[in-house]
Design a protein around this motif. Structure first.
Motif, PDB file in Angstrom:
ATOM      1  N   MET A 194       0.849  -1.167   0.000  1.00 11.52           N
ATOM      2  CA  MET A 194       0.000   0.000   0.000  1.00 11.52           C
ATOM      3  C   MET A 194       0.892   1.225   0.000  1.00 11.52           C
ATOM      4  SD  MET A 194      -2.798   0.728   2.743  1.00 11.52           S
ATOM      5  CE  MET A 194      -3.141   2.177   3.476  1.00 11.52           C
ATOM      6  N   LYS A 195       0.696   2.054  -0.963  1.00 10.74           N
ATOM      7  CA  LYS A 195       1.484   3.266  -1.107  1.00 10.74           C
ATOM      8  C   LYS A 195       0.610   4.458  -0.750  1.00 10.74           C
ATOM      9  CE  LYS A 195       4.414   5.671  -4.094  1.00 10.74           C
ATOM     10  NZ  LYS A 195       5.664   5.701  -4.543  1.00 10.74           N
ATOM     11  N   LEU A 196       1.167   5.315   0.182  1.00  9.53           N
ATOM     12  CA  LEU A 196       0.418   6.480   0.641  1.00  9.53           C
ATOM     13  C   LEU A 196       0.753   7.681  -0.225  1.00  9.53           C
ATOM     14  CD1 LEU A 196       0.848   6.103   4.484  1.00  9.53           C
ATOM     15  CD2 LEU A 196      -1.125   5.457   3.122  1.00  9.53           C
ATOM     16  N   GLN A 197      -0.201   8.516  -0.365  1.00 12.80           N
ATOM     17  CA  GLN A 197      -0.024   9.756  -1.105  1.00 12.80           C
ATOM     18  C   GLN A 197       0.970  10.646  -0.346  1.00 12.80           C
ATOM     19  OE1 GLN A 197      -1.950  11.062  -3.823  1.00 12.80           O
ATOM     20  NE2 GLN A 197      -2.986   9.146  -4.186  1.00 12.80           N
ATOM     21  N   PRO A 198       1.784  11.462  -0.984  1.00 14.02           N
ATOM     22  CA  PRO A 198       2.742  12.349  -0.305  1.00 14.02           C
ATOM     23  C   PRO A 198       2.052  13.280   0.693  1.00 14.02           C
ATOM     24  CG  PRO A 198       3.193  12.296  -2.660  1.00 14.02           C
ATOM     25  CD  PRO A 198       1.939  11.515  -2.440  1.00 14.02           C
ATOM     26  N   LYS A 199       0.860  13.732   0.348  1.00 14.18           N
ATOM     27  CA  LYS A 199       0.130  14.619   1.262  1.00 14.18           C
ATOM     28  C   LYS A 199      -0.246  13.873   2.545  1.00 14.18           C
ATOM     29  CE  LYS A 199      -3.749  17.797   1.271  1.00 14.18           C
ATOM     30  NZ  LYS A 199      -4.844  18.362   0.536  1.00 14.18           N
ATOM     31  N   THR A 200      -0.650  12.611   2.430  1.00 15.40           N
ATOM     32  CA  THR A 200      -1.024  11.793   3.585  1.00 15.40           C
ATOM     33  C   THR A 200       0.200  11.529   4.457  1.00 15.40           C
ATOM     34  OG1 THR A 200      -2.726  10.723   2.250  1.00 15.40           O
ATOM     35  CG2 THR A 200      -2.106   9.626   4.288  1.00 15.40           C
ATOM     36  N   VAL A 201       1.339  11.266   3.835  1.00 14.16           N
ATOM     37  CA  VAL A 201       2.580  11.035   4.577  1.00 14.16           C
ATOM     38  C   VAL A 201       2.937  12.281   5.382  1.00 14.16           C
ATOM     39  CG1 VAL A 201       5.067  10.614   4.329  1.00 14.16           C
ATOM     40  CG2 VAL A 201       3.444   9.301   2.958  1.00 14.16           C
ATOM     41  N   LYS A 202       2.799  13.455   4.784  1.00 12.78           N
ATOM     42  CA  LYS A 202       3.096  14.715   5.495  1.00 12.78           C
ATOM     43  C   LYS A 202       2.152  14.909   6.681  1.00 12.78           C
ATOM     44  CE  LYS A 202       5.071  17.388   1.716  1.00 12.78           C
ATOM     45  NZ  LYS A 202       4.916  18.540   0.828  1.00 12.78           N
ATOM     46  N   ILE A 203       0.882  14.616   6.483  1.00 18.62           N
ATOM     47  CA  ILE A 203      -0.098  14.776   7.568  1.00 18.62           C
ATOM     48  C   ILE A 203       0.232  13.813   8.708  1.00 18.62           C
ATOM     49  CG2 ILE A 203      -2.530  14.441   8.202  1.00 18.62           C
ATOM     50  CD1 ILE A 203      -3.261  15.546   5.417  1.00 18.62           C
ATOM     51  N   LEU A 204       0.512  12.548   8.381  1.00 19.00           N
ATOM     52  CA  LEU A 204       0.850  11.561   9.407  1.00 19.00           C
ATOM     53  C   LEU A 204       2.142  11.933  10.137  1.00 19.00           C
ATOM     54  CD1 LEU A 204      -0.103   8.192   7.661  1.00 19.00           C
ATOM     55  CD2 LEU A 204      -1.292   9.338   9.529  1.00 19.00           C
ATOM     56  N   ALA A 205       3.128  12.428   9.405  1.00 18.42           N
ATOM     57  CA  ALA A 205       4.385  12.845  10.039  1.00 18.42           C
ATOM     58  C   ALA A 205       4.141  14.029  10.971  1.00 18.42           C
ATOM     59  CB  ALA A 205       5.425  13.205   8.972  1.00 18.42           C
ATOM     60  N   GLY A 206       3.326  14.962  10.553  1.00 21.01           N
ATOM     61  CA  GLY A 206       2.985  16.113  11.402  1.00 21.01           C
ATOM     62  C   GLY A 206       2.247  15.694  12.658  1.00 21.01           C
ATOM     63  N   LEU A 207       1.282  14.796  12.523  1.00 18.80           N
ATOM     64  CA  LEU A 207       0.540  14.284  13.687  1.00 18.80           C
ATOM     65  C   LEU A 207       1.471  13.519  14.625  1.00 18.80           C
ATOM     66  CD1 LEU A 207      -2.841  13.076  12.116  1.00 18.80           C
ATOM     67  CD2 LEU A 207      -2.479  14.999  13.668  1.00 18.80           C
ATOM     68  N   GLY A 208       2.383  12.730  14.074  1.00 18.03           N
ATOM     69  CA  GLY A 208       3.347  11.992  14.892  1.00 18.03           C
ATOM     70  C   GLY A 208       4.234  12.954  15.684  1.00 18.03           C
ATOM     71  N   ALA A 209       4.695  14.017  15.027  1.00 17.88           N
ATOM     72  CA  ALA A 209       5.529  15.010  15.705  1.00 17.88           C
ATOM     73  C   ALA A 209       4.728  15.718  16.795  1.00 17.88           C
ATOM     74  CB  ALA A 209       6.066  16.019  14.693  1.00 17.88           C
ATOM     75  N   LEU A 210       3.481  16.025  16.505  1.00 10.97           N
ATOM     76  CA  LEU A 210       2.623  16.689  17.502  1.00 10.97           C
ATOM     77  C   LEU A 210       2.412  15.789  18.723  1.00 10.97           C
ATOM     78  CD1 LEU A 210       0.859  19.112  18.243  1.00 10.97           C
ATOM     79  CD2 LEU A 210      -1.042  17.983  17.069  1.00 10.97           C
ATOM     80  N   VAL A 211       2.141  14.505  18.497  1.00 15.37           N
ATOM     81  CA  VAL A 211       1.955  13.558  19.599  1.00 15.37           C
ATOM     82  C   VAL A 211       3.246  13.452  20.418  1.00 15.37           C
ATOM     83  CG1 VAL A 211       1.628  11.098  20.137  1.00 15.37           C
ATOM     84  CG2 VAL A 211       0.106  12.233  18.505  1.00 15.37           C
ATOM     85  N   LEU A 212       4.393  13.418  19.746  1.00 12.76           N
ATOM     86  CA  LEU A 212       5.680  13.335  20.440  1.00 12.76           C
ATOM     87  C   LEU A 212       5.904  14.569  21.313  1.00 12.76           C
ATOM     88  CD1 LEU A 212       8.278  11.731  20.834  1.00 12.76           C
ATOM     89  CD2 LEU A 212       9.233  12.955  18.881  1.00 12.76           C
ATOM     90  N   VAL A 213       5.593  15.754  20.814  1.00 14.25           N
ATOM     91  CA  VAL A 213       5.747  16.995  21.588  1.00 14.25           C
ATOM     92  C   VAL A 213       4.822  16.974  22.810  1.00 14.25           C
ATOM     93  CG1 VAL A 213       5.342  19.500  21.532  1.00 14.25           C
ATOM     94  CG2 VAL A 213       6.582  18.391  19.662  1.00 14.25           C
ATOM     95  N   VAL A 214       3.578  16.534  22.622  1.00 11.87           N
ATOM     96  CA  VAL A 214       2.627  16.473  23.730  1.00 11.87           C
ATOM     97  C   VAL A 214       3.116  15.484  24.795  1.00 11.87           C
ATOM     98  CG1 VAL A 214       0.281  15.762  24.375  1.00 11.87           C
ATOM     99  CG2 VAL A 214       0.628  17.247  22.399  1.00 11.87           C
ATOM    100  N   VAL A 215       3.594  14.320  24.382  1.00 11.31           N
ATOM    101  CA  VAL A 215       4.083  13.318  25.338  1.00 11.31           C
ATOM    102  C   VAL A 215       5.289  13.861  26.101  1.00 11.31           C
ATOM    103  CG1 VAL A 215       5.212  11.050  25.512  1.00 11.31           C
ATOM    104  CG2 VAL A 215       3.149  11.309  24.120  1.00 11.31           C
ATOM    105  N   ILE A 216       6.229  14.476  25.410  1.00 11.26           N
ATOM    106  CA  ILE A 216       7.410  15.056  26.073  1.00 11.26           C
ATOM    107  C   ILE A 216       6.979  16.134  27.063  1.00 11.26           C
ATOM    108  CG2 ILE A 216       9.477  16.473  25.693  1.00 11.26           C
ATOM    109  CD1 ILE A 216       9.925  14.833  23.110  1.00 11.26           C
ATOM    110  N   GLY A 217       6.028  16.964  26.683  1.00 10.71           N
ATOM    111  CA  GLY A 217       5.519  18.003  27.580  1.00 10.71           C
ATOM    112  C   GLY A 217       4.876  17.412  28.825  1.00 10.71           C
ATOM    113  N   LEU A 218       4.070  16.374  28.671  1.00  9.59           N
ATOM    114  CA  LEU A 218       3.432  15.731  29.821  1.00  9.59           C
ATOM    115  C   LEU A 218       4.466  15.096  30.742  1.00  9.59           C
ATOM    116  CD1 LEU A 218       0.266  14.071  28.223  1.00  9.59           C
ATOM    117  CD2 LEU A 218       0.337  15.957  29.851  1.00  9.59           C
ATOM    118  N   VAL A 219       5.459  14.442  30.167  1.00  2.88           N
ATOM    119  CA  VAL A 219       6.515  13.841  30.986  1.00  2.88           C
ATOM    120  C   VAL A 219       7.254  14.924  31.770  1.00  2.88           C
ATOM    121  CG1 VAL A 219       8.742  12.639  30.876  1.00  2.88           C
ATOM    122  CG2 VAL A 219       6.791  11.773  29.571  1.00  2.88           C
ATOM    123  N   ALA A 220       7.547  16.053  31.141  1.00  2.00           N
ATOM    124  CA  ALA A 220       8.244  17.146  31.836  1.00  2.00           C
ATOM    125  C   ALA A 220       7.391  17.702  32.973  1.00  2.00           C
ATOM    126  CB  ALA A 220       8.597  18.254  30.840  1.00  2.00           C
TER     127      ALA A 220
END
Length: 166
Positions: free
Chosen positions: A1-27
């Motif tokens: 299954m090949k994802l569209q470039p736009k979908t990959v960007k959205i998923l990468a952005g959401l992943g980065a956002l989740v990572l920032v939120v998790v790091i913030g909660l841990v801090a």
């Protein structure tokens, strides 16, 4: 299954956002937990227009475990001026002992002790004596532990010490 470039960007952005939120909660959790150690009560000592916050000289659990050390507090008590001590509930709501060290004119030290029952007093005044002439040299406030010495007397698990002469 090949994802569209736009979908990959959205998923990468959401992943980065989740990572920032998790790091913030841990801090936030780390900062909240870091300062939640047992708070050691302090005594307020007052004489001749000056007051100090007295931290424990020694503070242990009631079984004399996990001990911490602190400095001897110093508050000049000139002449026959009184020393007034204000105790927090952590001390006054338990039985406690006041050890007073007086000094004779020849330099001889004279210890005296007073025992207080649970909830008996929340403040006490210590006064030098004129007859016989005894000048206050220092005081200790002690809370008994669950450990007894060879004479069957409880050892102190917490001590607040104040030197009143230079």
């Amino acid at each position: 299954m090949k994802l569209q470039p736009k979908t990959v960007k959205i998923l990468a952005g959401l992943g980065a956002l989740v990572l920032v939120v998790v790091i913030g909660l841990v801090a936030v959790l780390y900062v909240a937990i870091r300062d939640k150690g047992p708070k050691q009560p302090s005594v307020i000592a007052y004489s001749h227009g000056k007051s100090i916050d007295v931290k424990p000289l020694e503070y242990c659990s009631v079984t004399l475990q996990d001990c911490t050390q602190g400095p001897i507090a110093q508050l000049e008590v000139p002449g026959t001026d009184p020393l007034q001590l204000s105790l927090p509930d952590d001390i006054s709501a338990a039985p406690w002992r006041l050890v007073m060290i007086f000094e004779k004119p020849d330099g001889t030290l004279v210890p005296q002790e007073r025992y207080f029952k649970k909830d008996e007093v929340a403040a006490v005044t210590v006064q030098s004596e004129e007859s016989p002439k005894l000048r206050l040299n220092g005081v200790e406030i002690q809370l008994p532990s669950a450990v007894v010495d060879e004479n069957g007397l409880p050892k102190a698990h917490a001590i607040w010490s104040i030197k009143t002469r230079g």
